[in-house]
Write a protein that holds these residues in place. Structure first.
Motif, PDB file in Angstrom:
ATOM      1  N   UNK A   1      -1.588  14.948  -6.866  1.00 21.72           N
ATOM      2  CA  UNK A   1      -2.361  15.173  -8.085  1.00 21.72           C
ATOM      3  C   UNK A   1      -2.933  13.837  -8.544  1.00 21.72           C
ATOM      4  N   UNK A   2      -4.242  13.790  -8.764  1.00 22.56           N
ATOM      5  CA  UNK A   2      -4.897  12.581  -9.269  1.00 22.56           C
ATOM      6  C   UNK A   2      -5.646  12.965 -10.539  1.00 22.56           C
ATOM      7  N   UNK A   3      -5.210  12.415 -11.677  1.00 25.41           N
ATOM      8  CA  UNK A   3      -5.779  12.778 -12.965  1.00 25.41           C
ATOM      9  C   UNK A   3      -7.140  12.160 -13.221  1.00 25.41           C
ATOM     10  N   UNK A   4      -7.789  12.633 -14.265  1.00 27.46           N
ATOM     11  CA  UNK A   4      -9.159  12.238 -14.594  1.00 27.46           C
ATOM     12  C   UNK A   4      -9.287  10.733 -14.822  1.00 27.46           C
ATOM     13  N   UNK A   5     -10.456  10.207 -14.431  1.00 18.54           N
ATOM     14  CA  UNK A   5     -10.847   8.814 -14.693  1.00 18.54           C
ATOM     15  C   UNK A   5      -9.961   7.784 -13.994  1.00 18.54           C
ATOM     16  N   UNK A   6      -9.289   8.188 -12.945  1.00 22.75           N
ATOM     17  CA  UNK A   6      -8.476   7.258 -12.158  1.00 22.75           C
ATOM     18  C   UNK A   6      -9.334   6.621 -11.065  1.00 22.75           C
ATOM     19  N   UNK A   7      -9.083   5.345 -10.788  1.00 27.22           N
ATOM     20  CA  UNK A   7      -9.799   4.614  -9.737  1.00 27.22           C
ATOM     21  C   UNK A   7      -8.815   4.243  -8.633  1.00 27.22           C
ATOM     22  N   UNK A   8      -9.137   4.637  -7.399  1.00 29.99           N
ATOM     23  CA  UNK A   8      -8.322   4.298  -6.231  1.00 29.99           C
ATOM     24  C   UNK A   8      -9.194   3.486  -5.286  1.00 29.99           C
ATOM     25  N   UNK A   9      -8.849   2.216  -5.100  1.00 29.41           N
ATOM     26  CA  UNK A   9      -9.676   1.323  -4.302  1.00 29.41           C
ATOM     27  C   UNK A   9      -9.466   1.535  -2.801  1.00 29.41           C
ATOM     28  N   UNK A  10     -10.149   0.730  -1.999  1.00 26.94           N
ATOM     29  CA  UNK A  10     -10.181   0.893  -0.544  1.00 26.94           C
ATOM     30  C   UNK A  10      -8.802   0.739   0.102  1.00 26.94           C
ATOM     31  N   UNK A  11      -8.600   1.484   1.189  1.00 24.96           N
ATOM     32  CA  UNK A  11      -7.448   1.328   2.088  1.00 24.96           C
ATOM     33  C   UNK A  11      -6.104   1.660   1.439  1.00 24.96           C
ATOM     34  N   UNK A  12      -6.121   2.449   0.396  1.00 27.37           N
ATOM     35  CA  UNK A  12      -4.873   2.883  -0.248  1.00 27.37           C
ATOM     36  C   UNK A  12      -4.278   4.054   0.538  1.00 27.37           C
ATOM     37  N   UNK A  13      -2.942   4.085   0.629  1.00 27.10           N
ATOM     38  CA  UNK A  13      -2.243   5.194   1.277  1.00 27.10           C
ATOM     39  C   UNK A  13      -1.286   5.836   0.273  1.00 27.10           C
ATOM     40  N   UNK A  14      -1.427   7.146   0.093  1.00 29.48           N
ATOM     41  CA  UNK A  14      -0.600   7.885  -0.864  1.00 29.48           C
ATOM     42  C   UNK A  14       0.075   9.031  -0.124  1.00 29.48           C
TER      43      UNK A  14
ATOM     44  N   UNK B   1       2.788  12.383   0.352  1.00 32.13           N
ATOM     45  CA  UNK B   1       2.772  13.733  -0.201  1.00 32.13           C
ATOM     46  C   UNK B   1       3.519  13.840  -1.533  1.00 32.13           C
ATOM     47  N   UNK B   2       3.126  14.861  -2.317  1.00 33.24           N
ATOM     48  CA  UNK B   2       3.817  15.255  -3.546  1.00 33.24           C
ATOM     49  C   UNK B   2       3.805  14.189  -4.635  1.00 33.24           C
ATOM     50  N   UNK B   3       2.840  13.311  -4.613  1.00 30.35           N
ATOM     51  CA  UNK B   3       2.763  12.237  -5.607  1.00 30.35           C
ATOM     52  C   UNK B   3       1.810  12.612  -6.738  1.00 30.35           C
ATOM     53  N   UNK B   4       2.187  12.262  -7.961  1.00 28.81           N
ATOM     54  CA  UNK B   4       1.350  12.475  -9.141  1.00 28.81           C
ATOM     55  C   UNK B   4       0.823  11.138  -9.642  1.00 28.81           C
ATOM     56  N   UNK B   5      -0.481  11.048  -9.826  1.00 26.83           N
ATOM     57  CA  UNK B   5      -1.093   9.886 -10.472  1.00 26.83           C
ATOM     58  C   UNK B   5      -1.848  10.417 -11.682  1.00 26.83           C
ATOM     59  N   UNK B   6      -1.381  10.092 -12.859  1.00 20.97           N
ATOM     60  CA  UNK B   6      -1.946  10.668 -14.073  1.00 20.97           C
ATOM     61  C   UNK B   6      -3.269   9.995 -14.451  1.00 20.97           C
ATOM     62  N   UNK B   7      -3.833  10.402 -15.551  1.00 22.84           N
ATOM     63  CA  UNK B   7      -5.185   9.992 -15.932  1.00 22.84           C
ATOM     64  C   UNK B   7      -5.297   8.496 -16.213  1.00 22.84           C
ATOM     65  N   UNK B   8      -6.481   7.960 -15.938  1.00 21.49           N
ATOM     66  CA  UNK B   8      -6.884   6.602 -16.293  1.00 21.49           C
ATOM     67  C   UNK B   8      -5.999   5.531 -15.657  1.00 21.49           C
ATOM     68  N   UNK B   9      -5.559   5.777 -14.440  1.00 23.67           N
ATOM     69  CA  UNK B   9      -4.790   4.772 -13.701  1.00 23.67           C
ATOM     70  C   UNK B   9      -5.708   3.979 -12.776  1.00 23.67           C
ATOM     71  N   UNK B  10      -5.244   2.801 -12.388  1.00 23.64           N
ATOM     72  CA  UNK B  10      -5.945   1.975 -11.405  1.00 23.64           C
ATOM     73  C   UNK B  10      -4.999   1.697 -10.247  1.00 23.64           C
ATOM     74  N   UNK B  11      -5.444   2.015  -9.026  1.00 26.13           N
ATOM     75  CA  UNK B  11      -4.659   1.753  -7.816  1.00 26.13           C
ATOM     76  C   UNK B  11      -5.466   0.785  -6.955  1.00 26.13           C
ATOM     77  N   UNK B  12      -4.999  -0.455  -6.850  1.00 28.05           N
ATOM     78  CA  UNK B  12      -5.740  -1.493  -6.150  1.00 28.05           C
ATOM     79  C   UNK B  12      -5.693  -1.352  -4.643  1.00 28.05           C
ATOM     80  N   UNK B  13      -6.569  -2.073  -3.982  1.00 29.23           N
ATOM     81  CA  UNK B  13      -6.731  -1.945  -2.539  1.00 29.23           C
ATOM     82  C   UNK B  13      -5.450  -2.272  -1.775  1.00 29.23           C
ATOM     83  N   UNK B  14      -5.264  -1.532  -0.687  1.00 29.02           N
ATOM     84  CA  UNK B  14      -4.142  -1.667   0.247  1.00 29.02           C
ATOM     85  C   UNK B  14      -2.795  -1.234  -0.329  1.00 29.02           C
ATOM     86  N   UNK B  15      -2.774  -0.680  -1.519  1.00 30.97           N
ATOM     87  CA  UNK B  15      -1.514  -0.199  -2.087  1.00 30.97           C
ATOM     88  C   UNK B  15      -0.954   0.943  -1.242  1.00 30.97           C
TER      89      UNK B  15
END
Length: 335
Positions: free
Chosen positions: A142-155, A157-171
């Motif tokens: 689940x990825x909530x509204x207005x979230x930014x996920x940068x390049x080369x990120x790996x997520x 299964x079954x993970x929740x990322x709520x609204x307005x989060x920032x996930x930087x590259x290679x995370x």
């Protein structure tokens, strides 16, 4: 069916010993009162162990200290130093089923997803989400509204990322993690002084990590910020670049952990504490609220104070400080 030996292998850091009798597996985890022959039950003291032995359950998790009381039973046992934590891990590992806020799998029309990104069809992607190139998002996320996920990120299964989060590259984010609203993972610190062009720095979150709202985990330029399995971080927590948290840490609100600090397994720290950069903390350390850790802690135990000291010494100091006004009056009287 879940094999006891599989539990021993996967959770070897928690399982001390197993004793397999008639049953080598279980189907579910139940309270002792509701147990059936297919159940695993949990007994952390003699009272509950006696009830478990009298129940229908054929597999029991209990403390290794109670092993002698189990010697004459024909049931199977999984022994641990911290049995309640082991049961929690069994539930997480074998029975965790993420509920994505009752949302059906869908991708918002306003989401901006790079053509090279791989988002599983079972995921929910909210409005105005931005997903960069080569991002991998596994099933049931689940990825909530207005979230930014940068390049080369790996997520995973079954993970929740709520609204307005920032996930930087290679995370790298493990299975069944929860990232609450307005948090930042993998942004470079404002004090970094080297180029990030070599693409080595990253943040790694292992399975079952929870991060509270408005918390921040910084990305180093050439190393790794690591958050171990089943760590729980409260709201407004700051983890600086290069820090290392081993498994099962509990970090409460307002805590700051300096760059390259290393915290051992089961580290627990109270609110508004500060861990100096480059400090090393042993396994099974508990620090009270507003503790200032300015040196290495090499032995397990309870600590507190500014600067940090064993909890017994800290409490003794606080009692002594409370007596200073009384001592001043005595000195004035005798002067």
């Amino acid at each position: 069916m879940i094999l006891i030996n599989d539990v021993k292998t996967k959770l070897s850091d928690l399982v001390q010993e197993v004793s397999i009798a008639q049953r080598d597996s279980f189907l579910n985890v139940e309270p002792i009162s509701d147990a059936t022959e297919d159940s695993l039950v949990f007994a952390n003291n003699e009272k509950f162990l006696k009830q478990a032995l009298d129940s229908a359950a054929q597999v029991i998790v209990t403390n290794i200290k109670l092993k002698e009381l189990c010697s004459e039973s024909n049931k199977s046992f999984i022994f641990a130093n911290i049995p309640d934590l082991l049961v929690t891990k069994i539930l997480q590992t074998y029975f965790y089923s993420q509920k994505i806020a009752q949302q059906k799998a869908s991708v918002s029309k306003s989401a901006n997803i790079h053509e090279s990104a791989n988002v599983h069809e079972s995921c929910f992607i909210g409005e105005n989400v931005v997903i960069g190139k080569n991002v991998q998002i596994a099933e049931n996320c689940f990825v909530g509204a207005n979230t930014v996920i940068e390049n080369d990120v790996q997520i995973a299964r079954d993970t929740e990322i709520h609204s307005q989060c920032f996930i930087g590259q290679r995370t790298e984010i493990g299975e069944a993690c929860i990232i609450r609203a307005a948090s930042s993972i993998g942004s470079l610190s404002m004090f970094h002084f080297t180029s990030d062009e070599d693409g080595l720095g990253k943040v790694v979150l292992k399975n079952f990590v929870e991060l509270g709202s408005q918390s921040c985990i910084d990305r180093p330029t050439r190393s790794e910020t690591f958050i171990g399995e089943s760590c729980k971080l409260d709201n407004l927590v700051k983890i600086s670049a290069g820090a290392y948290l081993d498994n099962f840490c509990l970090i409460t609100a307002g805590v700051q952990i300096g760059h390259n600090a290393r915290c051992g397994k089961y580290f627990t720290v109270g609110g508004n504490s500060f861990i100096e950069p480059n400090t090393v903390i042993a396994d099974q350390v508990l620090c009270g609220g507003m503790t200032f850790v300015d040196r290495d802690i090499t032995e397990k135990g309870q600590y507190g104070g500014m600067p940090v000291q064993p909890m017994k010494d800290y409490l003794r100091s606080m009692v002594s400080l409370a007596q200073i006004p009384k001592l001043r009056k005595i000195l004035k009287t005798n002067a």
